[in-house]
Design an enzyme around this catalytic site. Structure first.
Site, short mmCIF file in Angstrom:
data_model
loop_
_atom_site.label_atom_id
_atom_site.label_comp_id
_atom_site.label_asym_id
_atom_site.label_seq_id
_atom_site.Cartn_x
_atom_site.Cartn_y
_atom_site.Cartn_z
CG ASN A 80 31.21 4.98 32.28
OD1 ASN A 80 32.41 4.77 32.14
ND2 ASN A 80 30.61 6.06 31.79
CD1 TRP A 81 33.74 1.17 37.12
CD2 TRP A 81 35.90 0.62 37.34
NE1 TRP A 81 33.80 -0.05 37.74
CE2 TRP A 81 35.11 -0.42 37.89
CE3 TRP A 81 37.28 0.49 37.35
CZ2 TRP A 81 35.68 -1.56 38.45
CZ3 TRP A 81 37.84 -0.65 37.92
CH2 TRP A 81 37.04 -1.66 38.47
CE LYS A 82 30.74 8.92 34.36
NZ LYS A 82 29.97 10.14 34.30
CG HIS B 49 29.28 8.36 28.38
ND1 HIS B 49 29.45 9.64 28.85
CD2 HIS B 49 28.71 7.65 29.39
CE1 HIS B 49 28.99 9.70 30.10
NE2 HIS B 49 28.55 8.51 30.45
CD GLU C 114 31.10 11.80 31.34
OE1 GLU C 114 31.94 10.88 31.35
OE2 GLU C 114 30.27 11.96 32.26
CD GLU D 249 24.35 7.24 30.64
OE1 GLU D 249 24.47 6.68 31.73
OE2 GLU D 249 25.29 7.75 30.03
N GLY E 285 25.96 12.59 36.69
CA GLY E 285 26.93 13.14 37.63
C GLY E 285 26.43 14.35 38.39
CB SER F 16 22.13 11.01 39.43
OG SER F 16 23.00 12.05 39.01
N GLY G 178 29.22 7.31 38.94
CA GLY G 178 29.83 7.53 40.26
C GLY G 178 29.61 6.38 41.24
C1 PEP Z 1 27.38 7.72 33.34
O1 PEP Z 1 28.50 8.15 33.33
O2 PEP Z 1 26.98 7.01 32.41
C2 PEP Z 1 26.52 8.07 34.48
C3 PEP Z 1 25.25 7.76 34.42
O3 PEP Z 1 27.11 8.72 35.53
P1 PEP Z 1 26.46 8.98 36.98
O4 PEP Z 1 25.84 7.66 37.43
O5 PEP Z 1 27.61 9.37 37.84
O6 PEP Z 1 25.43 10.02 36.83
#
Ligand code: PEP
Length: 255
Positions: A9-11, A97, A99, A169, A175, A216, A238
């Site tokens: 997931n590049w966001k 998600h 976010e 998640e 993050g 993470s 990330g």
């Molecule tokens: C995500 O955005 O779904 C995610 C798990 O981010 P990160 O790996 O950066 O924690």
């Protein structure tokens, strides 16, 4: 046997040129990893870079996903994107998600609408669920995650349910560099997520659905999650922006 699935997931990261650079750096090795069907790998760039990424991975086993969609077919919905636009260039779409829930007002109800719209247009949903820190500390994780799964799958037929990927998640792990423990995530996925699917459908459906861990995940800790029996890959934020890290995660996840 469930095929593990790792999605990046590049966001809101990478211009079109940067997307080209990242995909070009990793596509050969990623495609080799996915060639025998022992792992599925999905790249989820921002909308604007999707056609470029889709063109770059065409003819490889790599898959492309979007990070969101709207449930209406077309019309006066400024800034939104329709399922029939995405399914020209994507196989997957991330839905709900944290976010999106936190910053853009997505609810359990809108998640369910988006899941239905995706399925109706042959897009495979990756549905995100997870508790926040306060809920975790208050011992509400199972209740919160169970309710999110019930809401996302509301009124969905069993055959549709089996094709949906769920990403567990925990919001406090996204993050932050503070991943859940492999055993802790496995227990929520096995007991709560598969348990809820078994209640809603049956045990076979609960065992067939693929459930990722996200939060993470990095090149070092991936193996701990992939060794768990109920975890079928990862949703990676990330670390999916760095070719070497994403490659290492995909290597670790390969069955
Ligand atoms: C995500 O955005 O779904 C995610 C798990 O981010 P990160 O790996 O950066 O924690």
């Amino acid at each position: 046997m469930r095929t593990p699935i790792v999605a990046g997931n590049w966001k809101m990261n990478k211009t079109i040129a940067e997307a080209r650079e990242l995909v070009t750096a990793m596509r050969g090795e990623l495609a080799q990893l996915a060639a025998d069907g022992k792992i599925e790998i999905v790249l989820c760039p921002p909308f604007i870079a999707i056609p470029e990424v889709a063109a770059l991975v065409k003819g490889t086993p790599l898959r492309v996903g979007a990070q969101n969609l709207f449930w209406e077919a077309k019309g006066a919905f400024t800034g939104e994107i329709a399922p029939a636009m995405l399914n020209q260039v994507c196989d997957y779409v991330i839905i709900g998600h944290s976010e999106r829930r936190q910053y853009f007002g997505e609810t359990d109800e809108s998640v369910n609408k988006k899941v239905r719209a995706a399925l109706a247009h042959h897009l495979k949903p990756i549905v995100c669920v997870g508790e926040n820190l306060a809920q975790n500390e208050a011992g509400q994780t199972q209740a919160v995650v169970g309710a999110q799964v019930r809401a996302a799958f509301k009124d969905l037929a069993r055959d549709d349910a089996r094709g949906i990927v769920i990403a567990y998640e925990p919001i406090w792990a996204i993050g932050t560099g503070k991943a859940a423990s492999g055993a802790g995530a496995n227990s929520i996925i096995g007991l709560t997520i598969r348990g809820t699917l078994a209640e809603l459908y049956d045990e076979a459906t609960a065992q067939a659905a693929r459930v990722q861990y996200g939060g993470s995940v990095n090149a070092k800790n991936g193996a701990e999650f992939f060794a768990q029996p109920d975890i079928d890959g990862a949703l990676v934020g990330g670390a999916s922006l760095v070719a070497a890290d994403f490659l290492a995660i995909c290597k670790a996840a390969r069955a």
